[in-house]
Design a protein around this motif. Structure first.
Motif, PDB file in Angstrom:
ATOM      1  N   LEU A 135       9.786  48.134  25.937  1.00  0.00           N
ATOM      2  CA  LEU A 135       9.102  47.560  24.779  1.00  0.00           C
ATOM      3  C   LEU A 135       9.609  46.143  24.498  1.00  0.00           C
ATOM      4  CD1 LEU A 135       7.168  47.794  22.409  1.00  0.00           C
ATOM      5  CD2 LEU A 135       8.986  48.903  21.087  1.00  0.00           C
ATOM      6  N   PHE A 136      10.917  45.953  24.642  1.00  0.00           N
ATOM      7  CA  PHE A 136      11.487  44.627  24.410  1.00  0.00           C
ATOM      8  C   PHE A 136      10.903  43.602  25.388  1.00  0.00           C
ATOM      9  CE2 PHE A 136      14.935  41.448  24.954  1.00  0.00           C
ATOM     10  CZ  PHE A 136      14.977  40.985  23.649  1.00  0.00           C
ATOM     11  N   MET A 137      10.746  43.995  26.644  1.00  0.00           N
ATOM     12  CA  MET A 137      10.180  43.082  27.642  1.00  0.00           C
ATOM     13  C   MET A 137       8.698  42.818  27.376  1.00  0.00           C
ATOM     14  SD  MET A 137      12.741  42.225  29.348  1.00  0.00           S
ATOM     15  CE  MET A 137      11.889  41.244  30.587  1.00  0.00           C
ATOM     16  N   ILE A 138       7.993  43.828  26.872  1.00  0.00           N
ATOM     17  CA  ILE A 138       6.576  43.641  26.535  1.00  0.00           C
ATOM     18  C   ILE A 138       6.435  42.597  25.429  1.00  0.00           C
ATOM     19  CG2 ILE A 138       4.593  44.761  25.417  1.00  0.00           C
ATOM     20  CD1 ILE A 138       5.329  47.313  26.953  1.00  0.00           C
ATOM     21  N   ILE A 139       7.369  42.604  24.484  1.00  0.00           N
ATOM     22  CA  ILE A 139       7.360  41.614  23.400  1.00  0.00           C
ATOM     23  C   ILE A 139       7.858  40.259  23.902  1.00  0.00           C
ATOM     24  CG2 ILE A 139       8.324  41.006  21.138  1.00  0.00           C
ATOM     25  CD1 ILE A 139       8.656  44.034  20.651  1.00  0.00           C
ATOM     26  N   LEU A 140       8.945  40.284  24.694  1.00  0.00           N
ATOM     27  CA  LEU A 140       9.629  39.052  25.085  1.00  0.00           C
ATOM     28  C   LEU A 140       8.823  38.185  26.044  1.00  0.00           C
ATOM     29  CD1 LEU A 140      12.079  37.161  25.367  1.00  0.00           C
ATOM     30  CD2 LEU A 140      12.977  38.738  27.106  1.00  0.00           C
ATOM     31  N   ILE A 141       8.277  38.765  27.094  1.00  0.00           N
ATOM     32  CA  ILE A 141       7.657  37.948  28.144  1.00  0.00           C
ATOM     33  C   ILE A 141       6.524  37.071  27.613  1.00  0.00           C
ATOM     34  CG2 ILE A 141       6.322  38.056  30.299  1.00  0.00           C
ATOM     35  CD1 ILE A 141       8.093  40.415  31.121  1.00  0.00           C
ATOM     36  N   PRO A 142       5.595  37.609  26.808  1.00  0.00           N
ATOM     37  CA  PRO A 142       4.568  36.718  26.257  1.00  0.00           C
ATOM     38  C   PRO A 142       5.147  35.635  25.336  1.00  0.00           C
ATOM     39  CG  PRO A 142       3.880  39.002  26.084  1.00  0.00           C
ATOM     40  CD  PRO A 142       5.320  39.016  26.469  1.00  0.00           C
ATOM     41  N   ILE A 143       6.168  35.981  24.538  1.00  0.00           N
ATOM     42  CA  ILE A 143       6.785  34.977  23.666  1.00  0.00           C
ATOM     43  C   ILE A 143       7.438  33.889  24.508  1.00  0.00           C
ATOM     44  CG2 ILE A 143       8.702  34.559  22.072  1.00  0.00           C
ATOM     45  CD1 ILE A 143       8.064  37.099  20.666  1.00  0.00           C
ATOM     46  N   LEU A 144       8.114  34.288  25.582  1.00  0.00           N
ATOM     47  CA  LEU A 144       8.761  33.310  26.459  1.00  0.00           C
ATOM     48  C   LEU A 144       7.730  32.367  27.079  1.00  0.00           C
ATOM     49  CD1 LEU A 144      11.169  32.194  27.978  1.00  0.00           C
ATOM     50  CD2 LEU A 144      10.891  34.017  29.676  1.00  0.00           C
ATOM     51  N   ILE A 145       6.654  32.932  27.584  1.00  0.00           N
ATOM     52  CA  ILE A 145       5.602  32.098  28.172  1.00  0.00           C
ATOM     53  C   ILE A 145       5.020  31.167  27.114  1.00  0.00           C
ATOM     54  CG2 ILE A 145       3.317  32.129  29.241  1.00  0.00           C
ATOM     55  CD1 ILE A 145       4.130  34.784  30.581  1.00  0.00           C
ATOM     56  N   THR A 146       4.852  31.696  25.892  1.00  0.00           N
ATOM     57  CA  THR A 146       4.312  30.887  24.798  1.00  0.00           C
ATOM     58  C   THR A 146       5.244  29.737  24.455  1.00  0.00           C
ATOM     59  OG1 THR A 146       3.205  32.827  23.852  1.00  0.00           O
ATOM     60  CG2 THR A 146       3.504  30.930  22.409  1.00  0.00           C
ATOM     61  N   THR A 179       2.225  39.825  20.957  1.00  0.00           N
ATOM     62  CA  THR A 179       2.677  38.501  21.370  1.00  0.00           C
ATOM     63  C   THR A 179       1.847  37.916  22.514  1.00  0.00           C
ATOM     64  OG1 THR A 179       4.313  39.602  22.786  1.00  0.00           O
ATOM     65  CG2 THR A 179       5.033  38.899  20.593  1.00  0.00           C
ATOM     66  N   ARG A 180       1.096  38.759  23.212  1.00  0.00           N
ATOM     67  CA  ARG A 180       0.269  38.244  24.309  1.00  0.00           C
ATOM     68  C   ARG A 180      -0.867  37.364  23.787  1.00  0.00           C
ATOM     69  NH1 ARG A 180      -0.699  43.831  27.493  1.00  0.00           N
ATOM     70  NH2 ARG A 180      -0.604  44.535  25.327  1.00  0.00           N
ATOM     71  N   ILE A 181      -1.272  37.580  22.543  1.00  0.00           N
ATOM     72  CA  ILE A 181      -2.329  36.756  21.970  1.00  0.00           C
ATOM     73  C   ILE A 181      -1.847  35.315  21.815  1.00  0.00           C
ATOM     74  CG2 ILE A 181      -3.811  36.392  19.968  1.00  0.00           C
ATOM     75  CD1 ILE A 181      -4.579  38.827  21.607  1.00  0.00           C
ATOM     76  N   SER A 182      -0.656  35.142  21.265  1.00  0.00           N
ATOM     77  CA  SER A 182      -0.088  33.801  21.121  1.00  0.00           C
ATOM     78  C   SER A 182       0.062  33.138  22.485  1.00  0.00           C
ATOM     79  CB  SER A 182       1.275  33.867  20.433  1.00  0.00           C
ATOM     80  OG  SER A 182       1.165  34.418  19.142  1.00  0.00           O
ATOM     81  N   MET A 183       0.453  33.923  23.469  1.00  0.00           N
ATOM     82  CA  MET A 183       0.596  33.406  24.829  1.00  0.00           C
ATOM     83  C   MET A 183      -0.741  32.881  25.353  1.00  0.00           C
ATOM     84  SD  MET A 183       1.666  35.515  28.290  1.00  0.00           S
ATOM     85  CE  MET A 183       0.120  36.456  28.235  1.00  0.00           C
ATOM     86  N   ALA A 184      -1.800  33.637  25.127  1.00  0.00           N
ATOM     87  CA  ALA A 184      -3.121  33.239  25.623  1.00  0.00           C
ATOM     88  C   ALA A 184      -3.574  31.927  24.985  1.00  0.00           C
ATOM     89  CB  ALA A 184      -4.137  34.348  25.347  1.00  0.00           C
ATOM     90  N   ILE A 185      -3.321  31.787  23.691  1.00  0.00           N
ATOM     91  CA  ILE A 185      -3.738  30.558  22.987  1.00  0.00           C
ATOM     92  C   ILE A 185      -3.056  29.340  23.593  1.00  0.00           C
ATOM     93  CG2 ILE A 185      -3.614  29.297  20.792  1.00  0.00           C
ATOM     94  CD1 ILE A 185      -3.900  32.003  19.371  1.00  0.00           C
ATOM     95  N   VAL A 186      -1.759  29.426  23.795  1.00  0.00           N
ATOM     96  CA  VAL A 186      -1.013  28.276  24.300  1.00  0.00           C
ATOM     97  C   VAL A 186      -1.344  27.985  25.754  1.00  0.00           C
ATOM     98  CG1 VAL A 186       1.295  27.372  24.733  1.00  0.00           C
ATOM     99  CG2 VAL A 186       0.835  28.585  22.635  1.00  0.00           C
ATOM    100  N   LEU A 187      -1.595  29.028  26.557  1.00  0.00           N
ATOM    101  CA  LEU A 187      -1.955  28.812  27.954  1.00  0.00           C
ATOM    102  C   LEU A 187      -3.291  28.086  28.077  1.00  0.00           C
ATOM    103  CD1 LEU A 187      -0.815  32.110  29.714  1.00  0.00           C
ATOM    104  CD2 LEU A 187       0.254  29.849  29.804  1.00  0.00           C
ATOM    105  N   VAL A 188      -4.151  28.272  27.096  1.00  0.00           N
ATOM    106  CA  VAL A 188      -5.421  27.535  27.075  1.00  0.00           C
ATOM    107  C   VAL A 188      -5.189  26.085  26.664  1.00  0.00           C
ATOM    108  CG1 VAL A 188      -7.637  27.307  25.888  1.00  0.00           C
ATOM    109  CG2 VAL A 188      -6.871  29.555  26.664  1.00  0.00           C
TER     110      VAL A 188
END
Length: 453
Positions: free
Chosen positions: A13-24, A160-169
């Motif tokens: 669960l921690f990695m599921i939260i962390l990886i998108p935040i890190l990418i963001t 957190t994957r939503i925030s990641m998607a916004i920034v990747l765009v």
């Protein structure tokens, strides 16, 4: 977010939260990274101007963003306590607060920019670039703050994957706009370093538009109906959020502004020294996005468990995050040591700037170890909503220990400009040690209280 029962589930669960935040975070900082690199290609004066402008703009930006980050632990704890019905009102008031803070900072900044720059002994071109970089990037201040408030709400729910998607765009959009405005492409005038400010402001607006659209139309956010029925501003709710947010914001401000203060002091040195300092600090800050992302993930995970009063689980997440930070510090230090030539060459093709940048980078290796503990512990304490003590610890560590020791090293040893960086290492290390002590005390206090009950 959901409850976990085994250590393996917690890691997953921690990695599921962390990886998108890190990418963001890496993607968001990549905007500043490319601002710096592309400005450096326009010339040393443009790089130095962006360095001075960033040193004044970034601490203010991070302080306000830090205040608005209070939304993440608030939403996480409401979710953990199964009180999600309170979230829409809380988020709406946070948006009002973000707009108000943006207006205040904009107005104050317009009056202070010239007096502050006049205190610095800068070449005319450097001062010109710094001033108009700040003015142009400042036009995107309100969109930036509102976006970060919405992002904190999204992250607080664990999506957190939503925030990641916004920034990747938005990242490629920012690079394209940098190319257009810095170098004058497609019929646009060549603005040099000032163009980086224009590009960033437009990118902030893109981020805001995307985040509003997602919250309004995409589940589970649309179920909260954040923008369906706006309520009246509530001063009492603002005060409640500020009580958590202000200590967070100022703790971040004290840490970030010490780097700006060093840049200010280095203005007495040559343009090449300023440029090299900015290049090295830019890359070191880029690597800092990793422990910062760990900290933000810990705020969400710890906040969720604290809201549910599962203090043992909160402590497990805490030490998991700190250990992760330490491992990353060894990797980051190795990257800097092995690739110093390649990193320095990214920012400039001038031999003196490259040589100075490499020397600064060696000091940056030691930043990584202080940040490996200090950043995650700050995120942990935010999850507990324990923010007032960290405010004072940050003030003492960075400004009463770090900066004065840096001045002494620079002026009373042979280290010269590098003495300020040694002072930064001392300040960051002091902060990490004291914050860890606070976390240890708080966790044992809560564990003892739970055992008594």
């Amino acid at each position: 977010m959901h409850q976990t029962t085994t250590f393996k589930e917690k890691i997953r669960l921690f990695m599921i939260i962390l990886i998108p935040i890190l990418i963001t975070q890496v993607s968001m900082y990549a905007m500043n990274f490319f601002d710096t690199i592309m400005s450096g290609q326009a010339g040393a004066s443009d790089l130095a101007g962006v360095a001075i402008g960033s040193s004044l703009w970034v601490p203010v930006q991070m302080a306000i963003v830090g205040i608005l980050m209070a939304m993440s632990p608030i939403v996480a704890q409401l979710t953990g306590a199964k009180e999600e019905a309170k979230i829409p009102f809380t988020v709406q008031q946070g948006i009002y607060l973000a707009i108000g803070l943006g207006i205040i900072v904009t107005v104050v900044g317009l009056f202070l920019i010239d007096p502050i720059l006049s205190l610095m002994d800068l070449e005319s071109r450097v001062q010109h670039v710094a001033k108009y970089y700040i003015l142009t990037i400042g036009t995107g201040m309100i969109p930036l703050f509102v976006y970060n408030l919405i992002r904190s709400y999204i992250d607080g729910l664990g999506h957190t994957r939503i925030s990641m998607a916004i920034v990747l765009v938005s990242l490629p959009v920012n690079i394209l706009l940098n190319y257009i405005f810095i170098f004058g492409k497609f019929g646009v005038p060549e603005f040099g370093g000032i163009g980086a400010g224009i590009a960033s402001a437009l990118t902030f607006l893109v981020n805001l538009i995307l985040s509003i659209w997602i919250v309004h139309y995409v589940r589970p956010f649309r179920d909260h109906r954040i923008f369906h029925k706006l309520v009246k501003p509530s001063v009492s709710e603002w005060a409640s959020q500020l009580r958590i947010g202000i200590p967070i914001g100022f703790s971040i401000f004290f840490e970030v502004s010490i780097f700006s203060a060093v840049t200010f002091m280095l203005s007495a040195y040559s343009t090449n020294t300023i440029a090299a300092h900015q290049a090295a600090i830019n890359f070191a800050s880029f690597l800092y996005m990793i422990p910062l992302s760990i900290a933000m993930s810990l705020t969400i995970a710890v906040g969720f468990e604290v809201g549910a009063k599962r203090f043992r689980d909160a402590r497990t997440y805490s030490y998991m995050g700190i250990l992760s930070g330490i491992v990353i510090a060894f990797l980051a230090g190795g990257i800097i040591y092995l690739l110093d030539d390649q990193v320095a060459s990214l920012y400039s093709d001038q031999a003196e700037v490259i040589s100075l940048t490499k020397q600064f980078l060696y000091y940056a290796i030691f930043f990584q170890f202080a940040d490996a503990v200090g950043a995650p512990v700050q995120g942990i304490l935010r999850g507990y909503k324990d923010v007032n003590i960290t405010f004072w610890m940050s003030l003492v560590s960075y400004w009463l220990i770090g900066l004065p020791s840096g001045w002494l090293f620079a002026n009373y040893t042979g280290l010269d400009a590098f003495g300020y960086w040694l002072g930064l290492i001392v300040g960051l290390s002091a902060g990490a040690i004291t914050l860890f002590g606070r976390m240890y005390y708080l966790q044992h206090k809560l564990a003892k209280g739970a055992a008594i009950k």
